[in-house]
Motif scaffolding. Structure first.
Motif, PDB file in Angstrom:
ATOM      1  N   GLN A 126       0.868  -1.229   0.014  1.00  0.00           N
ATOM      2  CA  GLN A 126       0.102  -0.057   0.009  1.00  0.00           C
ATOM      3  C   GLN A 126       0.950   1.092   0.201  1.00  0.00           C
ATOM      4  OE1 GLN A 126      -3.468   0.068  -0.377  1.00  0.00           O
ATOM      5  NE2 GLN A 126      -2.734  -2.366  -0.624  1.00  0.00           N
ATOM      6  N   PRO A 127       0.427   2.443  -0.680  1.00  0.00           N
ATOM      7  CA  PRO A 127       1.225   3.744  -0.782  1.00  0.00           C
ATOM      8  C   PRO A 127       1.547   3.935   0.818  1.00  0.00           C
ATOM      9  CG  PRO A 127      -0.486   3.620  -2.486  1.00  0.00           C
ATOM     10  CD  PRO A 127      -0.779   2.401  -1.464  1.00  0.00           C
ATOM     11  N   ALA A 128       0.640   3.858   1.727  1.00  0.00           N
ATOM     12  CA  ALA A 128       0.939   4.442   2.924  1.00  0.00           C
ATOM     13  C   ALA A 128       2.130   3.676   3.449  1.00  0.00           C
ATOM     14  CB  ALA A 128      -0.633   4.383   3.784  1.00  0.00           C
ATOM     15  N   ASP A 129       1.941   2.709   3.646  1.00  0.00           N
ATOM     16  CA  ASP A 129       3.279   1.826   4.010  1.00  0.00           C
ATOM     17  C   ASP A 129       4.489   2.281   3.529  1.00  0.00           C
ATOM     18  OD1 ASP A 129       1.713   0.494   5.835  1.00  0.00           O
ATOM     19  OD2 ASP A 129       1.173  -1.031   4.372  1.00  0.00           O
ATOM     20  N   LEU A 130       4.355   2.343   1.934  1.00  0.00           N
ATOM     21  CA  LEU A 130       5.689   2.651   1.321  1.00  0.00           C
ATOM     22  C   LEU A 130       6.213   3.967   1.569  1.00  0.00           C
ATOM     23  CD1 LEU A 130       4.693   1.055  -2.083  1.00  0.00           C
ATOM     24  CD2 LEU A 130       6.185   0.027  -0.523  1.00  0.00           C
ATOM     25  N   PHE A 135       8.547  -1.443   3.564  1.00  0.00           N
ATOM     26  CA  PHE A 135       8.740  -2.151   2.415  1.00  0.00           C
ATOM     27  C   PHE A 135       8.277  -3.464   2.182  1.00  0.00           C
ATOM     28  CE2 PHE A 135      11.878   1.796   2.140  1.00  0.00           C
ATOM     29  CZ  PHE A 135      11.170   2.573   1.075  1.00  0.00           C
ATOM     30  N   ASP A 136       8.735  -4.226   3.487  1.00  0.00           N
ATOM     31  CA  ASP A 136       8.815  -5.727   3.303  1.00  0.00           C
ATOM     32  C   ASP A 136       7.274  -5.812   3.864  1.00  0.00           C
ATOM     33  OD1 ASP A 136      11.143  -6.860   2.778  1.00  0.00           O
ATOM     34  OD2 ASP A 136      11.782  -5.538   4.450  1.00  0.00           O
ATOM     35  N   PRO A 137       6.511  -6.777   2.894  1.00  0.00           N
ATOM     36  CA  PRO A 137       5.227  -7.175   3.335  1.00  0.00           C
ATOM     37  C   PRO A 137       5.195  -7.858   4.498  1.00  0.00           C
ATOM     38  CG  PRO A 137       6.211  -8.658   1.618  1.00  0.00           C
ATOM     39  CD  PRO A 137       7.127  -7.570   1.927  1.00  0.00           C
ATOM     40  N   LEU A 138       4.011  -7.767   5.134  1.00  0.00           N
ATOM     41  CA  LEU A 138       3.676  -8.765   6.674  1.00  0.00           C
ATOM     42  C   LEU A 138       2.675  -9.440   6.347  1.00  0.00           C
ATOM     43  CD1 LEU A 138       3.709  -5.471   8.834  1.00  0.00           C
ATOM     44  CD2 LEU A 138       5.743  -6.813   8.334  1.00  0.00           C
ATOM     45  N   CYS A 139       2.638 -10.564   7.193  1.00  0.00           N
ATOM     46  CA  CYS A 139       1.559 -11.682   7.358  1.00  0.00           C
ATOM     47  C   CYS A 139       0.359 -10.840   7.395  1.00  0.00           C
ATOM     48  CB  CYS A 139       1.792 -12.551   8.339  1.00  0.00           C
ATOM     49  SG  CYS A 139       0.461 -13.656   8.479  1.00  0.00           S
ATOM     50  N   PRO A 140      -0.719 -11.158   6.560  1.00  0.00           N
ATOM     51  CA  PRO A 140      -2.001 -10.379   6.652  1.00  0.00           C
ATOM     52  C   PRO A 140      -2.674 -11.266   7.842  1.00  0.00           C
ATOM     53  CG  PRO A 140      -1.860 -12.118   4.755  1.00  0.00           C
ATOM     54  CD  PRO A 140      -0.381 -12.052   5.243  1.00  0.00           C
ATOM     55  N   ARG A 141      -2.301 -12.218   8.295  1.00  0.00           N
ATOM     56  CA  ARG A 141      -3.230 -12.864   9.371  1.00  0.00           C
ATOM     57  C   ARG A 141      -2.724 -12.469  10.652  1.00  0.00           C
ATOM     58  NH1 ARG A 141      -3.383 -18.951   8.060  1.00  0.00           N
ATOM     59  NH2 ARG A 141      -4.646 -19.021   9.944  1.00  0.00           N
ATOM     60  N   CYS A 142      -1.353 -12.154  11.024  1.00  0.00           N
ATOM     61  CA  CYS A 142      -0.934 -11.741  12.318  1.00  0.00           C
ATOM     62  C   CYS A 142       0.058 -10.722  12.246  1.00  0.00           C
ATOM     63  CB  CYS A 142      -0.165 -13.082  13.113  1.00  0.00           C
ATOM     64  SG  CYS A 142       1.262 -13.339  11.972  1.00  0.00           S
ATOM     65  N   GLY A 143       0.503 -10.073  11.207  1.00  0.00           N
ATOM     66  CA  GLY A 143       1.413  -8.746  11.094  1.00  0.00           C
ATOM     67  C   GLY A 143       2.765  -9.121  11.443  1.00  0.00           C
ATOM     68  N   ALA A 144       3.059 -10.245  11.262  1.00  0.00           N
ATOM     69  CA  ALA A 144       4.568 -10.718  11.473  1.00  0.00           C
ATOM     70  C   ALA A 144       5.476 -10.453  10.311  1.00  0.00           C
ATOM     71  CB  ALA A 144       4.628 -12.264  12.031  1.00  0.00           C
ATOM     72  N   GLU A 225      13.888   2.278  -2.704  1.00  0.00           N
ATOM     73  CA  GLU A 225      13.372   1.781  -1.434  1.00  0.00           C
ATOM     74  C   GLU A 225      14.533   1.703  -0.485  1.00  0.00           C
ATOM     75  OE1 GLU A 225      11.159  -1.782  -1.732  1.00  0.00           O
ATOM     76  OE2 GLU A 225       9.978  -1.077  -3.711  1.00  0.00           O
ATOM     77  N   ASP A 226      14.893   0.683   0.095  1.00  0.00           N
ATOM     78  CA  ASP A 226      16.176   0.575   0.905  1.00  0.00           C
ATOM     79  C   ASP A 226      17.097  -0.007   0.292  1.00  0.00           C
ATOM     80  OD1 ASP A 226      15.164  -2.144   1.076  1.00  0.00           O
ATOM     81  OD2 ASP A 226      14.763  -1.720   3.502  1.00  0.00           O
TER      82      ASP A 226
END
Length: 326
Positions: A126-130, A135-144, A225-226
């Motif tokens: 999502q743009p807000a995260d970027l 930059f790294d995606p997180l688990c959509p179930r637990c956020g890890a 990004e990084d």
């Protein structure tokens, strides 16, 4: 063997043509860069070029992420329609096999695992995260934090930009062609290709080409990004070898997708730093900029290509030094 190579005057195409000629085949170049009439959407021209051919390599395509959504119709024209026209001509010519240039972009984000939930396909970033530097995606179930891994060919297809969508559609068109004709298609999913003759100074070029152009001007490569994005960088000569191998082996009817990449995983920042070192330029600058259509990590499991084609990328990343040549 007489082989028609669409896009044979392009970056990868020139190396494929040279490889085929080197091993005693007769490559025939079909490319608007060689003859402005050789447009892959011209059914009559493609059909005429296929006369007497024993093999077909379809490389012609508009590549890269492009500029913006205003490119969408041109990508579809050149890639989707172009592939459909080539496959129609191949059916009329009773061509038993086609080698199709697909891409690693068909996967979208690469393979990830959550420590708690196992394999996970992350949603689009999502743009807000970027904007916030996440930059790294997180688990959509637990956020890890997710752990990136290697992508096998049976991974789900998840195109996340226009170019990627055309490559997925190309594979689907190829599957329909195989069902109708009983033919075989090797869909070679090229990862990040570099080497002599890369296109320069164009928004459609790959990241290695963009860095080479920047260094040639005496400027520092600008890394988005990084810089920790993971990729496979594969030398174009190795890619040409994979194409030649795909023409030579017997494949079952249907589409056989194969990852074509290096066994080595490299970050984009690490690759930029290596290019700066090898080409004698300033060190890269990490900008935190991003392109929404980019994915974070995409690295290939290439064992299937070794098993099916007897092929393996062998050129090390130090081959980047070749890019110093004009």
């Amino acid at each position: 063997m007489r082989v028609l190579v669409t896009g044979g005057a392009g970056f990868i195409g020139r190396h494929v043509v040279a490889k085929l000629a080197e091993q005693g085949d007769e490559p025939v170049v079909f490319d608007v860069a060689a003859d402005v009439r050789d447009d892959v959407i011209d059914q009559a021209r493609v059909a005429a070029a296929l006369e007497g051919a024993d093999g077909l390599v379809h490389l012609a395509a508009k590549v890269g992420l492009g500029q913006d959504i205003d490119d969408i119709d041109d990508y579809v024209r050149q890639n989707d329609l172009g592939t459909a026209v080539v496959l129609r001509a191949a059916a009329a010519a009773r061509m038993p096999r086609v080698v199709f240039a697909s891409s690693m972009v068909v996967y979208g984000e690469g393979a990830y695992a959550c420590p708690q939930h196992g394999p996970i396909s992350p949603p689009p970033r999502q743009p807000a995260d970027l904007d916030a530097g996440r930059f790294d995606p997180l688990c959509p179930r637990c956020g890890a934090d997710l752990v990136p891994g290697l992508v096998p060919e049976d991974a789900a297809l998840d195109p996340r930009n226009v170019y990627a969508a055309t490559k997925v559609h190309g594979e689907h068109l190829a599957a329909a062609w195989c069902r109708e004709t009983g033919g075989a298609v090797a869909a070679l999913r090229f990862h990040n290709v570099y080497g002599p003759g890369m296109p320069r100074d164009t928004p459609y070029a790959g990241v290695a080409s963009l860095f080479a152009s920047t260094l040639a001007r005496g400027e520092a490569p600008r890394v988005y990004e990084d810089g920790r994005q993971r990729r496979n960088f594969v030398h174009v000569a190795d890619v040409a070898g994979a194409v030649a191998a795909a023409l030579a082996v017997e494949l079952p009817p249907g589409v056989t997708p194969l990852n074509v990449g290096s066994p080595d995983v490299t970050t984009i920042g690490g690759m930029a730093a290596e290019m700066s070192r090898l080409l004698g330029g300033p060190p890269p600058v990490v900008t935190a900029q991003y392109r929404l259509g980019d994915v974070r990590h995409i690295t290939a499991d290439c064992r299937a290509a070794e098993r099916v084609l007897g092929w393996r990328a062998v050129r090390p990343l130090s081959s980047l030094a070749e890019l110093a040549a004009p």
